[in-house]
Each structure stands twice: as C-alpha cells, then as structure tokens.
Scaffold this active site. Structure first.
Site, PDB file in Angstrom:
ATOM      1  N   HIS A 128       0.790  -1.252   0.019  1.00 36.79           N
ATOM      2  CA  HIS A 128      -0.004   0.049   0.062  1.00 36.79           C
ATOM      3  C   HIS A 128       1.195   1.196  -0.040  1.00 36.79           C
ATOM      4  O   HIS A 128       1.960   1.426   0.929  1.00 36.79           O
ATOM      5  CB  HIS A 128      -1.002  -0.011   0.985  1.00 36.79           C
ATOM      6  CG  HIS A 128      -1.949   1.129   1.162  1.00 36.79           C
ATOM      7  ND1 HIS A 128      -3.008   1.277   0.296  1.00 36.79           N
ATOM      8  CD2 HIS A 128      -1.828   2.262   1.724  1.00 36.79           C
ATOM      9  CE1 HIS A 128      -3.640   2.291   0.352  1.00 36.79           C
ATOM     10  NE2 HIS A 128      -3.119   2.960   1.062  1.00 36.79           N
TER      11      HIS A 128
ATOM     12  N   GLU B 269     -11.153  -6.832   4.979  1.00 37.71           N
ATOM     13  CA  GLU B 269     -11.058  -5.147   5.201  1.00 37.71           C
ATOM     14  C   GLU B 269     -10.020  -4.444   4.381  1.00 37.71           C
ATOM     15  O   GLU B 269      -8.729  -4.761   4.267  1.00 37.71           O
ATOM     16  CB  GLU B 269     -10.528  -4.991   6.772  1.00 37.71           C
ATOM     17  CG  GLU B 269     -10.834  -3.459   7.080  1.00 37.71           C
ATOM     18  CD  GLU B 269     -10.253  -3.187   8.545  1.00 37.71           C
ATOM     19  OE1 GLU B 269     -10.078  -2.242   8.944  1.00 37.71           O
ATOM     20  OE2 GLU B 269     -10.132  -4.167   9.110  1.00 37.71           O
ATOM     21  N   LEU B 270     -10.479  -3.503   3.701  1.00 35.24           N
ATOM     22  CA  LEU B 270      -9.645  -2.930   2.659  1.00 35.24           C
ATOM     23  C   LEU B 270      -8.481  -2.297   3.390  1.00 35.24           C
ATOM     24  O   LEU B 270      -8.647  -1.386   4.209  1.00 35.24           O
ATOM     25  CB  LEU B 270     -10.206  -1.771   1.844  1.00 35.24           C
ATOM     26  CG  LEU B 270      -9.486  -0.999   0.854  1.00 35.24           C
ATOM     27  CD1 LEU B 270      -9.134  -1.673  -0.358  1.00 35.24           C
ATOM     28  CD2 LEU B 270     -10.621   0.158   0.403  1.00 35.24           C
ATOM     29  N   ASP B 271      -7.214  -2.844   2.886  1.00 35.29           N
ATOM     30  CA  ASP B 271      -6.092  -1.967   3.314  1.00 35.29           C
ATOM     31  C   ASP B 271      -6.086  -2.417   5.055  1.00 35.29           C
ATOM     32  O   ASP B 271      -5.188  -1.601   5.815  1.00 35.29           O
ATOM     33  CB  ASP B 271      -5.759  -0.596   3.194  1.00 35.29           C
ATOM     34  CG  ASP B 271      -5.747  -0.440   1.610  1.00 35.29           C
ATOM     35  OD1 ASP B 271      -5.182  -1.335   1.176  1.00 35.29           O
ATOM     36  OD2 ASP B 271      -6.260   0.850   1.289  1.00 35.29           O
ATOM     37  N   GLY B 272      -6.562  -3.417   5.506  1.00 33.87           N
ATOM     38  CA  GLY B 272      -6.614  -3.486   7.004  1.00 33.87           C
ATOM     39  C   GLY B 272      -6.146  -4.830   7.630  1.00 33.87           C
ATOM     40  O   GLY B 272      -6.094  -5.077   8.702  1.00 33.87           O
TER      41      GLY B 272
END
Length: 301
Positions: free
Chosen positions: A209, A243-246
């Site tokens: 990311h 979970e997006l980018d989690g």
C-alpha cells in the site's frame, strides 16, 4: 542470467537439503521450549537457530521459529510431523508447520501498469536474493508481457472490468491452482480482491500500500498526503483480508519530505520505498519468518 540463477538455486538447495524450519504459535506456558528441543534431539535433529517471542507474558501467546538439520530429511519428514503432532503439538495446543528449506515457495505476481515493484522482485530473483520460484505474472493490462517473458516467466493477461470481475477472478484462481502457487504478491495490482478469492489464500496474499497505514487508506494517498502537508511519507506491506488495507502489517518504511516536494515528488520518493518494503515482506514470507496472530504479525527477521 537465468541459467546462472538456476545453477545458484540448485547449489543453495543442495547445501540445505536436510534443513527445515519450524514455526509455532500457542498459548504461553512453562516447558514449551524444553519439549520442542527434547523432541528434536530425540529424533536426531540439530538446532542451528532459534528465535522466540512472548506476547503479554501473563496469559499471552508464545511464538517460536526454529531452524534445524536432520539427516535424510525428505524421507523422514512425514514421520517427524506425525510424531510431533501427537507428542508435542496436541499437549500445548499449537498451531505449527514444518517446511523444507530446499523447497522454494512458488509465487504468482499480480501487476497492473506500474512496473517498479515488479521490477524489484524480478531483479532480486535474478540476483538470487529472493529464495523463491516465480511461477507466473498475471496482469489486467498487457504492458509487462515482453519484460516478463524475456526472463522465461509465464505471463497471463486477464482483463478485468466491472462486468467481468467474477469471471476474471475464476480464471486467475485456476491459473494459480494449476501453477501450484504458494503465495500471491500484489505488486501494485490496482484491483480490489474479492472475499471469495481471499478465502483460498488466507495470509498468503501480500499487498503493497502506497502510504504509511493506517493513514491515507484507499485511493490517491499521495494527493491526500500533499493536501495534509505531511513531513514523512511511507509504504506498508500487509496481508490481504476482507477489510480494505486493514490486514496484518508485515513491514513499513518512511522517508522525510518537505514543503518543497509536490505530488509528483512524493510519488517518486514513494515508489522507491514501496519497492523495498514489498521485497522485504515477500522475502520474509518465503523464508518462513512470519507468524500471524489475529491482526498482527510476529516477524523473525
């Protein structure tokens, strides 16, 4: 170059053909290290490296990574695993694995149009610094085809649109399954992976990311950072979850910037950080240096 790397890879594998890596996580209690060490000793193994960590010593979790040599490992590995499951693992309620260091993990690299993270992985693979086999590169654009195929690596162009996303993922899953892929690397692959896809490879999909998570999640993080006037930018490699980018963070790095840097400057600096952070994370994964607990990682690096 490929022939030289292949020969180096064979020499590396032959030199460690009897070496294995054991990863263990379990509730902390007295006697774990002694039990594992005694078991390996009784089976004729020689421990060459051991790293351990206790998360919250009072009622927490215990993590350990052990490298050991065992004569005729390949022939004896199945028996060793069965004995360990019965004698040690069940007693301490362990999550555990044993892997042969001579067996390289097979990677599938997903990429879109930006090439910097892909090129870093290819360069490290060529140099023999990435101890893995790159089974294939999959892209939703054809741009990287010539670069990848020039190195003798299969390239698969799988276009993705809003209407074809499900079909594209089915194609991708078949490709990685047929290629006996162990780990998927999203090297700036600009598509959101569906939960159905993720469930096939839990904690085996690594994403880079382009920001220092948890700040600036989602799209255009460098524009977000510029608008906030940040003085430090970074990149984050993490496992992909629903979970997006989690997902659990594997590695991060940062670099100082100033008011003189515009959005393009931030992107240029960020690309350098991204390629290094992703390569580190992938290297640690293929070397079995990472244990995941809930949404955190323990990295023995």
């Amino acid at each position: 170059m490929n022939r030289m790397v292949s020969q180096a890879g064979r020499s590396w594998s032959e030199g460690k053909k009897d070496r294995a890596c054991m990863l263990i996580s379990c509730p902390d209690q007295p006697g774990i290290v002694a039990a594992v060490s005694r078991f390996l000793h009784e089976h004729g193994a020689n421990i060459v490296q051991s790293d351990q960590y206790t998360m919250d010593p009072e009622g927490g979790m215990f993590f350990i990574r052990i490298e050991f040599d065992l004569s005729e490992l390949e022939r004896r590995l199945d028996t060793l695993e069965m004995d360990f499951a019965e004698v040690v693992a069940a007693k301490f309620h362990m999550n555990w694995s044993i892997s042969q260091e001579s067996r390289k993990k097979r990677l599938a690299i997903f990429v879109s149009k930006e090439d910097h993270c892909l090129l870093e992985l290819l360069w490290q693979w060529q140099a023999g610094d990435l101890n893995a086999d790159i089974a294939m590169v999959i892209s939703n654009h054809p741009d990287m085809k010539d670069i990848v195929e020039s190195l003798g690596i299969p390239f698969h162009h799988v276009p993705v649109t809003a209407d074809s996303k499900q079909q594209a993922e089915e194609t991708q899953l078949k490709l990685v399954a047929d290629g006996r892929v162990d780990c998927i690397v999203l090297a700036r692959y600009m598509q959101i992976i569906s939960p159905k896809f993720i469930e096939h490879y839990p904690n085996k999909i690594i994403n880079i990311h382009h920001s220092f998570l948890p700040a600036f999640v989602g799209g255009k993080p460098y524009a977000q950072a510029y608008q906030r006037g940040v003085k430090i930018i970074g990149a984050t490699a993490h496992y992909v979850t629903e979970e997006l980018d989690g997902g659990p963070i594997i590695e991060q790095d940062v670099q100082r910037v100033s008011h003189r840097d515009n959005v393009n400057d931030l992107k240029r600096i960020g690309r350098h950080i991204e390629r290094i952070v992703l390569a580190r994370a992938v290297s640690w994964h293929v070397e079995d240096r990472i244990l995941v607990h809930e949404n955190k990682t323990v990295v023995f690096n």
